[in-house]
Motif scaffolding. Structure first.
Motif, PDB file in Angstrom:
ATOM      1  N   GLY A   1     -10.540 -30.305  17.753  1.00 27.70           N
ATOM      2  CA  GLY A   1     -11.357 -31.426  18.219  1.00 27.70           C
ATOM      3  C   GLY A   1     -12.823 -31.064  18.296  1.00 27.70           C
ATOM      4  N   LEU A   2     -13.137 -29.855  18.768  1.00 33.78           N
ATOM      5  CA  LEU A   2     -14.531 -29.406  18.844  1.00 33.78           C
ATOM      6  C   LEU A   2     -15.141 -29.323  17.445  1.00 33.78           C
ATOM      7  CD1 LEU A   2     -17.020 -28.200  20.222  1.00 33.78           C
ATOM      8  CD2 LEU A   2     -15.882 -25.981  20.183  1.00 33.78           C
ATOM      9  N   ILE A   3     -14.432 -28.739  16.506  1.00 36.30           N
ATOM     10  CA  ILE A   3     -14.949 -28.614  15.141  1.00 36.30           C
ATOM     11  C   ILE A   3     -15.202 -29.997  14.535  1.00 36.30           C
ATOM     12  CG2 ILE A   3     -14.396 -27.806  12.809  1.00 36.30           C
ATOM     13  CD1 ILE A   3     -12.769 -25.568  14.122  1.00 36.30           C
ATOM     14  N   TYR A   4     -14.293 -30.933  14.798  1.00 32.90           N
ATOM     15  CA  TYR A   4     -14.457 -32.299  14.266  1.00 32.90           C
ATOM     16  C   TYR A   4     -15.713 -32.950  14.841  1.00 32.90           C
ATOM     17  CZ  TYR A   4     -13.585 -37.291  13.623  1.00 32.90           C
ATOM     18  OH  TYR A   4     -13.712 -38.616  13.311  1.00 32.90           O
ATOM     19  N   ILE A   5     -15.930 -32.823  16.156  1.00 30.81           N
ATOM     20  CA  ILE A   5     -17.104 -33.427  16.796  1.00 30.81           C
ATOM     21  C   ILE A   5     -18.391 -32.815  16.244  1.00 30.81           C
ATOM     22  CG2 ILE A   5     -18.362 -33.577  18.988  1.00 30.81           C
ATOM     23  CD1 ILE A   5     -16.089 -35.587  18.701  1.00 30.81           C
ATOM     24  N   ILE A   6     -18.404 -31.509  16.038  1.00 32.08           N
ATOM     25  CA  ILE A   6     -19.602 -30.848  15.489  1.00 32.08           C
ATOM     26  C   ILE A   6     -19.895 -31.364  14.083  1.00 32.08           C
ATOM     27  CG2 ILE A   6     -20.536 -28.645  14.694  1.00 32.08           C
ATOM     28  CD1 ILE A   6     -19.087 -27.300  17.010  1.00 32.08           C
ATOM     29  N   GLU A   7     -18.860 -31.470  13.254  1.00 37.08           N
ATOM     30  CA  GLU A   7     -19.063 -31.945  11.879  1.00 37.08           C
ATOM     31  C   GLU A   7     -19.593 -33.376  11.858  1.00 37.08           C
ATOM     32  OE1 GLU A   7     -15.255 -31.401  10.117  1.00 37.08           O
ATOM     33  OE2 GLU A   7     -15.575 -29.268   9.656  1.00 37.08           O
ATOM     34  N   ILE A   8     -19.026 -34.266  12.684  1.00 41.10           N
ATOM     35  CA  ILE A   8     -19.484 -35.653  12.740  1.00 41.10           C
ATOM     36  C   ILE A   8     -20.924 -35.733  13.239  1.00 41.10           C
ATOM     37  CG2 ILE A   8     -19.153 -37.861  13.927  1.00 41.10           C
ATOM     38  CD1 ILE A   8     -17.160 -37.360  11.706  1.00 41.10           C
ATOM     39  N   THR A   9     -21.241 -34.949  14.288  1.00 37.77           N
ATOM     40  CA  THR A   9     -22.595 -34.968  14.851  1.00 37.77           C
ATOM     41  C   THR A   9     -23.619 -34.479  13.834  1.00 37.77           C
ATOM     42  OG1 THR A   9     -21.679 -34.539  17.055  1.00 37.77           O
ATOM     43  CG2 THR A   9     -24.022 -34.130  16.754  1.00 37.77           C
ATOM     44  N   VAL A  10     -23.298 -33.435  13.091  1.00 36.82           N
ATOM     45  CA  VAL A  10     -24.217 -32.915  12.071  1.00 36.82           C
ATOM     46  C   VAL A  10     -24.479 -33.959  10.996  1.00 36.82           C
ATOM     47  CG1 VAL A  10     -24.431 -31.229  10.207  1.00 36.82           C
ATOM     48  CG2 VAL A  10     -23.673 -30.489  12.461  1.00 36.82           C
ATOM     49  N   LYS A  11     -23.441 -34.648  10.553  1.00 38.59           N
ATOM     50  CA  LYS A  11     -23.611 -35.683   9.526  1.00 38.59           C
ATOM     51  C   LYS A  11     -24.512 -36.811  10.010  1.00 38.59           C
ATOM     52  CE  LYS A  11     -19.195 -34.842   7.186  1.00 38.59           C
ATOM     53  NZ  LYS A  11     -17.841 -35.393   6.869  1.00 38.59           N
TER      54      LYS A  11
END
Length: 474
Positions: free
Chosen positions: A445-455
């Protein structure tokens, strides 16, 4: 000299004037230079709020820490922050970090140092803080050793301390949590003399069962869910029946303290990095802060701020602009009075609280009038001081004085050490339940949130943050 420069400049302009192409290039170059300077200024002005957010991030991190560990309703739980607040009489610590940042920061640092020193005293078998440390590799002649050998001793000791205290964030999966233990019951068997000890739950799913069978020590690994239902294990070509008797014997106080120390280490690292102006270390600490903010809420505003700062300074900005932003994180780029963003932000929050109080009393004070009164304060103080000297008014002196941090730490050590925090006790229960690891959450979940936020940040789109957090900052 100036005369020669002027003549050379005129000659060069005459040469360019003879060529229409040269004049056009000169104009285009000047226009491009002005546009570049304007763009750079706009980019830095756009980044200025990012610089201010760095200190807001530290403040918000401390607030999340206080919400997690400072429970003012459980002051009877010995060894917790709520109890320690009472022991050293910190009446200015009320959980409202935004308006009393310095008081809470000082309290957290005092408690963190007390926990750490109590561990040092336990690890080195010290009765008092002034005792000499006792360790099998620390000998009397250590002071006469060469620096190389001293460093080997230091590295060995530090490795032991870090292994005991520091919980490393592992993005691959759950950290091993040795705080969870179970008791396993083994059915008697005709041909085996089997004894079992307390078993450890390693990763939330598997259980390591240490056994002694016919005088031979071995460890059997089985699934926790299967163990709860009762299962058979094949040992030495013979099946033995095992069942779960008591589940999850936790030491709440030890879990609480270890989790708190992980947050405390981040606070200390950030304070030192800002004080030293170590811009590279600031980026490292911000990276470490991300999972802590996520553990509070995946919609955390300052989780986004950490990612945004790292994204810009390490990926999207040029090396020059990146260094400029990083240097601006610890220096006031405007050079205005104060020159200390942390203090300015604290004062800003205090003024907001004061304005709310003034308005609640019915006084229709505007921000302009408050600023005017503030500017007049030094003159009012001088007039008052001069008047008191003229009438020979004696200053009232108080015998009260602020206690030093060292005194408070000595008081806390006297309360903490008898609790024997660093030895596991299965019967220690707290009202406030805190897991041993601050990273007990889904890593995917943390990795997913980081990827979405970066995009979203790369496309300059707004990121959905927690509305409650934004309201707290206002």
């Amino acid at each position: 000299m100036r005369r020669h420069i002027q003549i050379a400049s005129r000659l060069w302009m005459n040469v360019l004037a003879q060529s229409t192409d040269g004049i056009r290039k000169l104009e285009e170059g000047a226009k491009s230079l002005r546009a570049g300077a304007h763009t750079a200024t706009e980019r830095f002005d756009h980044l200025h709020p990012i610089i201010s957010e760095l200190f807001h991030t530290l403040q918000d991190f401390l607030e999340k820490m206080a919400k997690k560990f400072l429970n003012l309703q459980s002051g009877r739980d010995q060894g917790t922050l709520g109890n320690m607040k009472i022991q050293i009489q910190r009446t200015n610590v009320n959980g409202n970090v935004k308006s009393r940042y310095k008081a809470h920061e000082d309290f957290v640092v005092t408690c963190g140092l007390s926990y750490f020193l109590s561990y040092i005293m336990h690890h080195f078998n010290m009765a008092t803080i002034t005792d000499s440390p006792k360790h099998n590799i620390i000998t009397e002649g250590l002071s006469n050793w060469t620096n190389v050998n001293k460093m080997k001793v230091f590295n060995t000791v530090m490795e032991e301390i870090l292994t005991d205290l520091y919980i490393q964030f592992d993005v691959q999966g759950m950290e091993q949590d040795d705080s969870r233990e179970v008791e396993v019951t083994i059915q008697e068997h005709e041909t085996l003399q089997c004894y079992q000890y307390t078993a450890n739950v390693t990763d939330g799913k598997n259980v390591n069962i240490p056994l002694n069978i016919n005088g031979c020590d071995l460890v059997v690994v089985t699934n926790l869910e299967s163990l709860k239902k009762g299962c058979s294990l094949k040992v030495v070509n013979t099946e033995i029946n095992v069942t779960l008797k008591t589940v999850e014997k936790n030491d709440d106080l030890l879990n609480y303290v270890k989790n708190f120390l992980q947050w405390f280490f981040i606070i200390v690292q950030m304070k030192d990095a800002i004080r030293e102006g170590d811009v590279k270390r600031i980026s490292i600490v911000l990276k470490n802060m991300i999972p802590f903010f996520y553990s509070h809420s995946w919609l955390s505003k300052y989780l986004t701020e950490c990612i945004d700062y790292i994204l810009k300074t390490e990926h999207t900005l040029s090396p020059y602009m990146s260094l400029k932003v990083q240097a601006g994180s610890v220096v006031n780029p405007k050079g205005r009075p104060g020159k200390n963003k942390a203090a300015d932000i604290q004062k800003e929050n205090e003024v907001k609280l004061l304005k709310t109080l003034i308005r609640s009393l019915g006084a229709n004070k505007t921000e302009k009038s408050i600023v005017a009164i503030t500017k007049a304060a030094p003159e009012i103080f001088r007039i008052t001081e001069n008047f008191e000297s003229m009438i020979k008014l004696k200053a009232v002196k108080s015998s009260q004085k602020a206690k030093s941090m060292a005194d408070d730490i000595q008081i806390l050590l006297g309360k903490i050490n008898p609790l024997d925090i660093w030895t596991r006790h299965h019967d220690r229960q707290l009202q406030q339940k805190v897991p041993r690891s601050p990273f007990a959450f889904d890593k995917a979940g943390l990795i997913y949130i980081i990827e979405i936020t970066v995009k979203l940040l790369l496309r300059d789109l707004p990121v959905n943050n927690d509305e409650d957090e934004e309201n707290e900052d206002e």
